[in-house]
Design an enzyme around this catalytic site. Structure first.
Site, PDB file in Angstrom:
ATOM      1  N   GLU A  51       0.662  -1.173  -0.037  1.00 33.39           N
ATOM      2  CA  GLU A  51       0.101  -0.101  -0.033  1.00 33.39           C
ATOM      3  C   GLU A  51       0.801   1.233   0.089  1.00 33.39           C
ATOM      4  O   GLU A  51       0.660   2.330  -0.856  1.00 33.39           O
ATOM      5  CB  GLU A  51      -0.821  -0.105   1.212  1.00 33.39           C
ATOM      6  N   CYS A  81      -0.415   0.289   7.455  1.00 35.27           N
ATOM      7  CA  CYS A  81      -0.785   0.533   6.216  1.00 35.27           C
ATOM      8  C   CYS A  81      -2.271   1.467   6.276  1.00 35.27           C
ATOM      9  O   CYS A  81      -2.490   2.254   5.769  1.00 35.27           O
ATOM     10  CB  CYS A  81      -0.862  -0.518   5.425  1.00 35.27           C
ATOM     11  N   SER A 165      18.245 -42.526 -10.004  1.00 39.70           N
ATOM     12  CA  SER A 165      17.173 -41.764 -10.370  1.00 39.70           C
ATOM     13  C   SER A 165      17.689 -40.414 -10.995  1.00 39.70           C
ATOM     14  O   SER A 165      16.839 -39.573 -11.239  1.00 39.70           O
ATOM     15  CB  SER A 165      16.423 -41.152  -9.012  1.00 39.70           C
TER      16      SER A 165
END
Length: 358
Positions: A51, A81, A165
């Site tokens: 903001e 804010c 893997s």
């Protein structure tokens, strides 16, 4: 243009932040007479809130602000804010989602209304919840949000019969893993992964200003303190139980790790207790790269909040290692259901992101 268009812009801005620990991702857009006159997003703790960024250098009297999360009303590292928005003369604020933080919880909205600002809430709430799911869970359930990533073959295997893997997936998917590590507060693996691969668990291949906390689950004290992860930059936590030797715990501490001795279950470390303890340590999001044992335990305990599958273009056959062990599913009605958030292609791989239902 419609309110929805401006709120989507605020959500796009909020998503630009890589990591805002321990704060939420927030975007704000200021509009007058249908034109954007200011916008901003929160970059992380200690930086201005969205903001404030959006209001910087503009005359906002009579304007509408679109913000993805309720403006705060408390003093933290930066001023609140909600008063700043009212002081700037904003006449209308459209908010996607109320902030569940106990220091806020509607107080910011109430302050704005008391100051004569028209407040509307709920626009694109679903999207705002998805964006800040880790923050929301941490604030409401006081535990860390857990994302589980698994690389699997096209026939649902996690490794070849010999246990290898590397690499089921290609370089673009592997780069994404480093992006996910960078965005998370902590990376989680089990002892089996450390013993098999001796991973660094650090962010590489993408720019970062910090390394995530590395968390190892080792119920019996099998991981040697000379493992590579103990010598890399960033903190280390080892989660263990009374089944580990006192001397091994001392060695971990001497290697620089924080050791958490947690309750045990039949599967090992109580993973729910671990996520609650990490939550207490202000770890908002945990990114798990563990193997099938840890993945099965987390899924079986209902602790996986998001699941990301990286499917590589290889078939490993029935002798390959399955992704999961026994999840206690006796009939289809027992199976957990997931919602597909998105699916996309990276090179020759397919990435699918799921969110736990309920």
């Amino acid at each position: 243009m419609s309110d929805e268009v401006f709120m989507r812009r605020a959500l796009e801005l909020a998503a630009r932040a890589v990591r805002t620990f321990p704060n939420p991702k927030v975007g704000a857009v200021v509009v007058r007479y249908g034109e954007v006159i200011g916008e901003g997003f929160h970059r992380g703790a200690g930086h201005p809130h969205a903001e404030t960024e959006a209001l910087n250098g503009i005359a906002a009297s009579g304007a509408t602000m679109y913000v993805t999360l309720e403006p705060c009303s408390h003093h933290g590292k930066t001023p609140p804010c909600a008063p700043a928005v009212a002081d700037a003369g904003v006449s209308r604020v459209v908010v996607a989602l109320e902030d569940p933080d106990e220091r806020v919880r509607g107080r910011g909205l109430a302050l704005l209304r008391e100051r004569g600002v028209k407040v509307e809430i709920g626009l694109l709430e679903t999207e705002a919840r998805e964006l800040n799911a880790p923050f929301l869970l941490h604030r409401t359930e006081k535990r860390s949000f857990l994302s589980l990533k698994l690389a699997v073959s096209i026939d649902g295997r996690i490794a070849a019969p010999d246990g290898s893997s590397r690499w089921i997936t290609g370089p673009q998917a592997r780069r994404r893993v480093h992006e996910l590590r960078r965005a998370a507060d902590a990376v989680l693996v089990g002892a089996g992964t450390v013993l098999a691969d001796d991973p660094a668990l650090t962010v590489r291949d993408v720019h970062t200003t910090r390394q995530p906390l590395r968390v190892v689950v080792d119920a019996r004290g099998r991981v040697d303190p000379s493992a590579r992860l103990f010598s890399e930059p960033g903190g280390v936590v080892v989660a263990t139980t009374d089944a580990s030797a006192h001397d091994r715990r001392t060695e971990w501490k001497e290697a620089g790790a924080e050791v958490l001795v947690l309750p045990s279950t039949a599967a090992g470390v109580d993973l729910g207790a671990l996520l609650r303890e990490l939550g207490r340590l202000e770890v908002v999001e945990v990114f798990c790269e563990g193997g099938p044992t840890l993945a099965t335990s987390l899924l079986g305990a209902g602790l996986v909040d998001r699941l990301e599958l990286h499917q590589g273009p290889v078939a490993l056959g029935s002798s390959g290692l399955p992704v999961f062990g026994d999840l206690g599913v006796a009939t289809i009605g027992d199976a957990a259901r997931w919602t597909l958030l998105e699916s996309f292609v990276l090179g020759d791989d397919v990435v699918s992101r799921y969110e736990r239902r309920g």
